[in-house]
Design a protein around this motif. Structure first.
Motif, PDB file in Angstrom:
ATOM      1  N   UNK A  38       0.743  -1.195  -0.086  1.00 12.97           N
ATOM      2  CA  UNK A  38       0.300   0.037   0.002  1.00 12.97           C
ATOM      3  C   UNK A  38       1.270   0.880   0.039  1.00 12.97           C
ATOM      4  N   UNK A  39       0.664   2.089  -0.990  1.00 14.01           N
ATOM      5  CA  UNK A  39       1.649   3.749  -1.023  1.00 14.01           C
ATOM      6  C   UNK A  39       0.845   4.152   0.062  1.00 14.01           C
ATOM      7  N   UNK A  40       1.982   5.188   0.028  1.00  5.85           N
ATOM      8  CA  UNK A  40       1.425   6.161   1.435  1.00  5.85           C
ATOM      9  C   UNK A  40       0.496   7.082   1.526  1.00  5.85           C
ATOM     10  N   UNK A  41       0.358   7.295  -0.086  1.00  2.46           N
ATOM     11  CA  UNK A  41      -1.010   8.322  -0.433  1.00  2.46           C
ATOM     12  C   UNK A  41      -1.863   6.694  -0.342  1.00  2.46           C
ATOM     13  N   UNK A  42      -2.023   6.105  -0.451  1.00  6.55           N
ATOM     14  CA  UNK A  42      -3.486   4.978  -0.109  1.00  6.55           C
ATOM     15  C   UNK A  42      -3.040   4.859   1.646  1.00  6.55           C
ATOM     16  N   UNK A  43      -2.399   4.673   2.024  1.00  4.24           N
ATOM     17  CA  UNK A  43      -1.812   4.746   3.633  1.00  4.24           C
ATOM     18  C   UNK A  43      -2.813   5.872   3.928  1.00  4.24           C
ATOM     19  N   UNK A  44      -2.954   6.742   3.704  1.00  2.00           N
ATOM     20  CA  UNK A  44      -3.058   8.231   4.311  1.00  2.00           C
ATOM     21  C   UNK A  44      -4.773   8.014   4.317  1.00  2.00           C
ATOM     22  N   UNK A  45      -4.773   8.366   3.117  1.00  3.31           N
ATOM     23  CA  UNK A  45      -5.865   8.542   2.314  1.00  3.31           C
ATOM     24  C   UNK A  45      -7.723   7.462   3.143  1.00  3.31           C
ATOM     25  N   UNK A  46      -6.664   6.254   3.629  1.00  2.00           N
ATOM     26  CA  UNK A  46      -7.294   4.790   4.352  1.00  2.00           C
ATOM     27  C   UNK A  46      -7.433   5.217   5.923  1.00  2.00           C
ATOM     28  N   UNK A  47      -6.394   6.062   6.050  1.00  2.00           N
ATOM     29  CA  UNK A  47      -6.229   6.737   7.910  1.00  2.00           C
ATOM     30  C   UNK A  47      -7.571   7.999   7.641  1.00  2.00           C
ATOM     31  N   UNK A  48      -7.225   9.077   6.530  1.00  2.00           N
ATOM     32  CA  UNK A  48      -8.285   9.625   6.751  1.00  2.00           C
ATOM     33  C   UNK A  48      -9.730   9.145   6.684  1.00  2.00           C
ATOM     34  N   UNK A  49      -9.823   8.006   5.907  1.00  2.00           N
ATOM     35  CA  UNK A  49     -11.514   7.236   5.440  1.00  2.00           C
ATOM     36  C   UNK A  49     -12.076   6.935   7.469  1.00  2.00           C
ATOM     37  N   UNK A  50     -10.612   6.240   7.834  1.00  2.00           N
ATOM     38  CA  UNK A  50     -10.931   5.328   8.607  1.00  2.00           C
ATOM     39  C   UNK A  50     -11.678   6.341   9.945  1.00  2.00           C
ATOM     40  N   UNK A  51     -10.916   7.693   9.860  1.00  2.00           N
ATOM     41  CA  UNK A  51     -11.070   8.759  10.921  1.00  2.00           C
ATOM     42  C   UNK A  51     -12.220   9.323  10.785  1.00  2.00           C
ATOM     43  N   UNK A  52     -12.846   9.396   9.476  1.00  2.00           N
ATOM     44  CA  UNK A  52     -14.620  10.027   9.404  1.00  2.00           C
ATOM     45  C   UNK A  52     -15.306   8.937   9.777  1.00  2.00           C
ATOM     46  N   UNK A  53     -14.591   7.262   9.061  1.00  2.00           N
ATOM     47  CA  UNK A  53     -16.101   6.633   9.987  1.00  2.00           C
ATOM     48  C   UNK A  53     -16.496   7.204  11.008  1.00  2.00           C
ATOM     49  N   UNK A  54     -15.328   6.040  11.857  1.00  2.00           N
ATOM     50  CA  UNK A  54     -14.739   6.528  12.936  1.00  2.00           C
ATOM     51  C   UNK A  54     -16.030   6.935  13.639  1.00  2.00           C
ATOM     52  N   UNK A  55     -15.402   8.681  13.722  1.00  2.00           N
ATOM     53  CA  UNK A  55     -16.150  10.006  13.998  1.00  2.00           C
ATOM     54  C   UNK A  55     -17.904   9.768  13.988  1.00  2.00           C
ATOM     55  N   UNK A  56     -17.501   9.904  12.774  1.00  2.00           N
ATOM     56  CA  UNK A  56     -19.187   9.608  12.121  1.00  2.00           C
ATOM     57  C   UNK A  56     -20.083   8.414  12.758  1.00  2.00           C
TER      58      UNK A  56
ATOM     59  N   UNK B 153     -11.805  -0.977   8.223  1.00  2.00           N
ATOM     60  CA  UNK B 153     -11.350  -0.798   7.097  1.00  2.00           C
ATOM     61  C   UNK B 153     -11.168  -1.725   6.023  1.00  2.00           C
ATOM     62  N   UNK B 154     -11.099  -2.936   6.069  1.00  2.00           N
ATOM     63  CA  UNK B 154     -12.454  -3.865   5.300  1.00  2.00           C
ATOM     64  C   UNK B 154     -13.388  -3.700   4.331  1.00  2.00           C
ATOM     65  N   UNK B 155     -14.529  -1.900   4.839  1.00  2.00           N
ATOM     66  CA  UNK B 155     -14.907  -1.924   4.380  1.00  2.00           C
ATOM     67  C   UNK B 155     -14.755  -0.756   3.157  1.00  2.00           C
ATOM     68  N   UNK B 156     -13.673   0.079   3.795  1.00  2.00           N
ATOM     69  CA  UNK B 156     -13.209   1.190   2.627  1.00  2.00           C
ATOM     70  C   UNK B 156     -12.294   0.174   1.881  1.00  2.00           C
ATOM     71  N   UNK B 157     -11.482  -0.745   2.050  1.00  2.00           N
ATOM     72  CA  UNK B 157     -10.961  -0.909   1.119  1.00  2.00           C
ATOM     73  C   UNK B 157     -12.049  -1.821  -0.011  1.00  2.00           C
ATOM     74  N   UNK B 158     -12.860  -2.201   0.433  1.00  2.00           N
ATOM     75  CA  UNK B 158     -13.870  -2.771  -0.512  1.00  2.00           C
ATOM     76  C   UNK B 158     -14.380  -1.730  -1.392  1.00  2.00           C
ATOM     77  N   UNK B 159     -14.992  -0.454  -0.599  1.00  2.00           N
ATOM     78  CA  UNK B 159     -15.528   0.338  -1.220  1.00  2.00           C
ATOM     79  C   UNK B 159     -14.885   0.893  -2.563  1.00  2.00           C
TER      80      UNK B 159
END
Length: 120
Positions: free
Chosen positions: A1-19, A92-98
């Motif tokens: 996983x590249x750094x950009x993918x890692x950062x976007x996964x972290x951001x998406x995870x932060x959003x999902x957990x926040x929501x 993370x599994x749901x984010x990766x699937x989407x």
């Protein structure tokens, strides 16, 4: 996983957990910060608001059998940490699937002979 993918996964995870929890998490939060915040949120509610924790586990679609198994296997470990890890894994599994579904082109529409259909 590249750094950009890692950062976007972290951001998406932060959003999902926040929501799902109402926690104010920065999209730039590290994995450790996300886990610690979620673990703290769960730990705070285990003693006096278990229904909210259970609702979150169902909302996120954590595998109930896996949760029971890990809680039995990791006796003596912090239950909130086990739950936080499972929630993070599932999100993370749901984010990766989407993300995979966004990248996959739709299958071409063909007629019974396999020729592409004309679009009007």
């Amino acid at each position: 996983m590249s750094t950009i993918d890692n950062q976007s996964m972290q951001a998406a995870l932060a959003l999902a957990v926040s929501e799902s929890t109402g926690l104010a998490l920065s999209p730039a939060a590290s994995w450790e910060e996300l886990r610690a915040a979620l673990k703290g949120w769960i730990d705070q509610r285990l003693g006096n608001d278990l229904d909210t924790v259970i609702r979150l586990l169902y909302q996120v679609d954590v595998d109930e059998q896996r949760l029971k198994f890990l809680l039995q296997e990791k006796v003596g470990e912090d239950a909130a940490g086990v739950m936080a890890d499972l929630i993070i894994d599932r999100q993370l599994a749901k984010i990766a699937y989407r993300q995979a579904q966004k990248k996959a082109p739709p299958p071409p529409e063909v007629d019974e002979d396999g020729a592409p259909l004309e679009r009007w």
